[in-house]
Design a protein around this motif. Sequence first.
Motif, PDB file in Angstrom:
ATOM      1  N   GLN A 105      -4.251   4.738  20.509  1.00  0.00           N
ATOM      2  CA  GLN A 105      -3.708   4.659  19.156  1.00  0.00           C
ATOM      3  C   GLN A 105      -2.815   5.873  18.886  1.00  0.00           C
ATOM      4  O   GLN A 105      -3.063   6.970  19.383  1.00  0.00           O
ATOM      5  CB  GLN A 105      -4.839   4.616  18.128  1.00  0.00           C
ATOM      6  CG  GLN A 105      -5.620   3.310  18.121  1.00  0.00           C
ATOM      7  CD  GLN A 105      -4.846   2.174  17.463  1.00  0.00           C
ATOM      8  OE1 GLN A 105      -4.553   2.219  16.275  1.00  0.00           O
ATOM      9  NE2 GLN A 105      -4.512   1.152  18.243  1.00  0.00           N
ATOM     10  N   GLU A 122      -0.681   8.046  15.720  1.00  0.00           N
ATOM     11  CA  GLU A 122      -0.757   8.303  14.282  1.00  0.00           C
ATOM     12  C   GLU A 122       0.501   9.006  13.783  1.00  0.00           C
ATOM     13  O   GLU A 122       1.014   9.922  14.425  1.00  0.00           O
ATOM     14  CB  GLU A 122      -1.981   9.156  13.967  1.00  0.00           C
ATOM     15  CG  GLU A 122      -2.155   9.457  12.479  1.00  0.00           C
ATOM     16  CD  GLU A 122      -3.400  10.274  12.211  1.00  0.00           C
ATOM     17  OE1 GLU A 122      -4.497   9.682  12.191  1.00  0.00           O
ATOM     18  OE2 GLU A 122      -3.281  11.505  12.045  1.00  0.00           O
ATOM     19  N   THR A 162       2.367  10.301   9.836  1.00  0.00           N
ATOM     20  CA  THR A 162       2.120  10.498   8.403  1.00  0.00           C
ATOM     21  C   THR A 162       3.440  10.743   7.677  1.00  0.00           C
ATOM     22  O   THR A 162       4.447  11.114   8.289  1.00  0.00           O
ATOM     23  CB  THR A 162       1.187  11.696   8.149  1.00  0.00           C
ATOM     24  OG1 THR A 162       1.848  12.903   8.578  1.00  0.00           O
ATOM     25  CG2 THR A 162      -0.117  11.552   8.908  1.00  0.00           C
ATOM     26  N   PHE A 183      -3.067   1.169   8.007  1.00  0.00           N
ATOM     27  CA  PHE A 183      -2.598   2.428   7.424  1.00  0.00           C
ATOM     28  C   PHE A 183      -3.386   2.716   6.158  1.00  0.00           C
ATOM     29  O   PHE A 183      -3.948   1.809   5.536  1.00  0.00           O
ATOM     30  CB  PHE A 183      -1.086   2.378   7.141  1.00  0.00           C
ATOM     31  CG  PHE A 183      -0.695   1.457   6.017  1.00  0.00           C
ATOM     32  CD1 PHE A 183      -0.673   1.905   4.706  1.00  0.00           C
ATOM     33  CD2 PHE A 183      -0.322   0.154   6.276  1.00  0.00           C
ATOM     34  CE1 PHE A 183      -0.302   1.060   3.669  1.00  0.00           C
ATOM     35  CE2 PHE A 183       0.057  -0.701   5.259  1.00  0.00           C
ATOM     36  CZ  PHE A 183       0.057  -0.235   3.949  1.00  0.00           C
ATOM     37  N   ILE A 209      -0.894   7.510   5.992  1.00  0.00           N
ATOM     38  CA  ILE A 209      -1.354   7.813   7.351  1.00  0.00           C
ATOM     39  C   ILE A 209      -1.472   6.487   8.077  1.00  0.00           C
ATOM     40  O   ILE A 209      -2.259   5.620   7.682  1.00  0.00           O
ATOM     41  CB  ILE A 209      -2.711   8.540   7.346  1.00  0.00           C
ATOM     42  CG1 ILE A 209      -2.628   9.833   6.535  1.00  0.00           C
ATOM     43  CG2 ILE A 209      -3.165   8.842   8.772  1.00  0.00           C
ATOM     44  CD1 ILE A 209      -3.965  10.549   6.395  1.00  0.00           C
ATOM     45  N   ASP A 234      -1.888   4.217  11.711  1.00  0.00           N
ATOM     46  CA  ASP A 234      -2.296   4.109  13.112  1.00  0.00           C
ATOM     47  C   ASP A 234      -1.665   2.854  13.694  1.00  0.00           C
ATOM     48  O   ASP A 234      -1.618   1.809  13.036  1.00  0.00           O
ATOM     49  CB  ASP A 234      -3.822   4.012  13.240  1.00  0.00           C
ATOM     50  CG  ASP A 234      -4.516   5.285  12.793  1.00  0.00           C
ATOM     51  OD1 ASP A 234      -3.862   6.338  12.813  1.00  0.00           O
ATOM     52  OD2 ASP A 234      -5.695   5.215  12.423  1.00  0.00           O
ATOM     53  N   ALA A 257       3.950   3.178  14.622  1.00  0.00           N
ATOM     54  CA  ALA A 257       3.276   4.068  13.665  1.00  0.00           C
ATOM     55  C   ALA A 257       4.290   4.681  12.709  1.00  0.00           C
ATOM     56  O   ALA A 257       4.085   4.713  11.486  1.00  0.00           O
ATOM     57  CB  ALA A 257       2.513   5.155  14.406  1.00  0.00           C
ATOM     58  N   SER A 310       4.855  10.650  16.105  1.00  0.00           N
ATOM     59  CA  SER A 310       3.503  10.154  16.334  1.00  0.00           C
ATOM     60  C   SER A 310       2.737  11.045  17.309  1.00  0.00           C
ATOM     61  O   SER A 310       3.290  11.562  18.274  1.00  0.00           O
ATOM     62  CB  SER A 310       3.550   8.726  16.890  1.00  0.00           C
ATOM     63  OG  SER A 310       4.154   7.858  15.966  1.00  0.00           O
ATOM     64  N   LYS A 332      -4.000   9.515  19.515  1.00  0.00           N
ATOM     65  CA  LYS A 332      -5.392   9.582  19.075  1.00  0.00           C
ATOM     66  C   LYS A 332      -6.270   8.988  20.176  1.00  0.00           C
ATOM     67  O   LYS A 332      -6.136   7.820  20.517  1.00  0.00           O
ATOM     68  CB  LYS A 332      -5.589   8.784  17.787  1.00  0.00           C
ATOM     69  CG  LYS A 332      -4.894   9.357  16.569  1.00  0.00           C
ATOM     70  CD  LYS A 332      -5.176   8.515  15.342  1.00  0.00           C
ATOM     71  CE  LYS A 332      -6.657   8.514  15.012  1.00  0.00           C
ATOM     72  NZ  LYS A 332      -6.966   7.707  13.808  1.00  0.00           N
TER      73      LYS A 332
END
Length: 216
Positions: free
Chosen positions: A38, A40, A42, A106, A121, A123, A130, A171, A174
């Motif tokens: 994954q 991420e 933001t 998200f 945020i 994923d 993302a 990104s 994760k």
Amino acid sequence: MDFWKTIGVLLRRWYVAVPVLVVALVLGGGVYLKVPTQYESTGTIVLTAPTAGATAAIDPAKAAGPGNPLLDFEGSLTITTQLLIQSLSSPTVQQQIANEGGSDTFQAGDGETGGPFVVIIADANSPAQAELTVSLALKYAQNELDARQKNLNAPPSTYIGTQSVVSPTASTTKISGKVRAAGVALVGGIVVSLAAAYGIESWATRRRRRDEDDRE
């Protein structure tokens, strides 16, 4: 005492414990590779008050003209922010963003600031998705804010605006989900290994006692 007893059982029944443990390791590694990585990203915008004020002066003889209903209450920017967050959190909006190429996984919030910040945020299974999800969600928030004010017949000069604070970030990977899934599989394998070793030990002990009783 129990610890050394366990070690003793494992050493005596290594031919059972070791193969099961090896299978557990292979299973844990397989789960780690199977679970998709994954990514991420933001992003953050802040709501801003109109520079012209909450009302529009149309007739100079009047103290004030029509205003923006969203600015009629105390803490209006923060409350409006919460309205946008509620809208972003709805399954319908999340599905809409997914239909546009984003991800429906998200989160929308205020970053625990208690202020007029919309923080997204997201994923996704790829870095590009993302970042796209964050862009789509922030764009939705801005469009939704304009639409609400238009529906309330607020003068454009009194519109609450938005300003980018953090553009969609690059990104980051994760791996916590992969590690957690692999850990669960590994722990499960270890438990099975211990259970198998103790099961064989218990069976062997009972058989030995029966043999001793028969000889007596």
